[in-house]
Scaffold this motif. Structure first.
Motif, PDB file in Angstrom:
ATOM      1  N   LEU A  21       3.888   1.422   8.442  1.00  0.00           N
ATOM      2  CA  LEU A  21       3.404   2.061   7.214  1.00  0.00           C
ATOM      3  C   LEU A  21       4.155   3.358   6.934  1.00  0.00           C
ATOM      4  CD1 LEU A  21      -0.443   1.470   7.512  1.00  0.00           C
ATOM      5  CD2 LEU A  21       1.104   0.490   5.810  1.00  0.00           C
ATOM      6  N   LEU A  22       4.380   4.140   7.967  1.00  0.00           N
ATOM      7  CA  LEU A  22       5.139   5.385   7.787  1.00  0.00           C
ATOM      8  C   LEU A  22       6.572   5.103   7.358  1.00  0.00           C
ATOM      9  CD1 LEU A  22       3.879   7.559  10.778  1.00  0.00           C
ATOM     10  CD2 LEU A  22       3.584   8.012   8.345  1.00  0.00           C
ATOM     11  N   LEU A  23       7.191   4.078   7.951  1.00  0.00           N
ATOM     12  CA  LEU A  23       8.557   3.716   7.561  1.00  0.00           C
ATOM     13  C   LEU A  23       8.602   3.233   6.116  1.00  0.00           C
ATOM     14  CD1 LEU A  23       9.809   1.935  10.814  1.00  0.00           C
ATOM     15  CD2 LEU A  23      10.543   4.156   9.917  1.00  0.00           C
ATOM     16  N   ALA A  24       7.611   2.454   5.708  1.00  0.00           N
ATOM     17  CA  ALA A  24       7.565   1.987   4.316  1.00  0.00           C
ATOM     18  C   ALA A  24       7.418   3.166   3.361  1.00  0.00           C
ATOM     19  CB  ALA A  24       6.415   0.996   4.131  1.00  0.00           C
ATOM     20  N   ALA A  25       6.559   4.114   3.711  1.00  0.00           N
ATOM     21  CA  ALA A  25       6.380   5.299   2.864  1.00  0.00           C
ATOM     22  C   ALA A  25       7.681   6.094   2.795  1.00  0.00           C
ATOM     23  CB  ALA A  25       5.250   6.171   3.417  1.00  0.00           C
TER      24      ALA A  25
END
Length: 148
Positions: A21-25
């Motif tokens: 999720l952090l990488l997608a953000a």
């Protein structure tokens, strides 16, 4: 067993999910910058009214589902309320940013007086419902249940 109970006790996010999720953000930041410099300033689309009518019908359906779930005191109300709030926020954003000069005041007033206050009220109601559910059926959390 309620949806909230299932999520809390059986579907805890793993470190890998949180990292993804952090990488997608983070990936959306350069993507947004790219769009900011590459998209045309004007674009004509033949399905403009279909897009807006479809979006507004979806918002109406989501608000109706949220009301129905709320009236029945269903735990899923919180999920629907947050989804409806997000849709109202998106509706306000696109109404204001796509309005021409003659429509802008009406769009801003609609966003500030209707859509955004309703979105905030829905998020507050969802948070209250989650807290009610947690108090009503959640066992006391010890250190072993702390998020990973």
């Amino acid at each position: 067993m309620s949806v909230i109970h299932d999520l809390r006790n059986h579907e805890r996010p793993t470190r890998l999910r949180r990292l993804l999720l952090l990488l997608a953000a983070a990936a959306l930041v350069p993507w947004a910058a790219y769009l900011g410099v590459s998209l045309p300033t004007r674009y004509t689309v033949s399905t403009w009214s279909l897009a807006w009518v479809g979006f507004d019908v979806l918002v109406a359906a989501l608000l109706a589902a949220t009301a129905w779930l709320g009236l029945r005191r269903r735990p899923e109300f919180a999920l629907a309320a947050v989804a409806a709030a997000g849709m109202l926020g998106a509706d306000a954003w696109f109404d204001v940013t796509t309005a021409n000069a003659s429509d802008r005041l009406g769009s801003v007033l609609s966003a500030v007086l209707v859509e955004l206050p309703l979105a905030v009220a829905l998020v507050v109601a969802a948070a209250r419902r989650v807290h009610e559910l947690a108090r009503a059926g959640a066992p006391a959390r010890g250190r072993q249940d702390a998020p990973r």
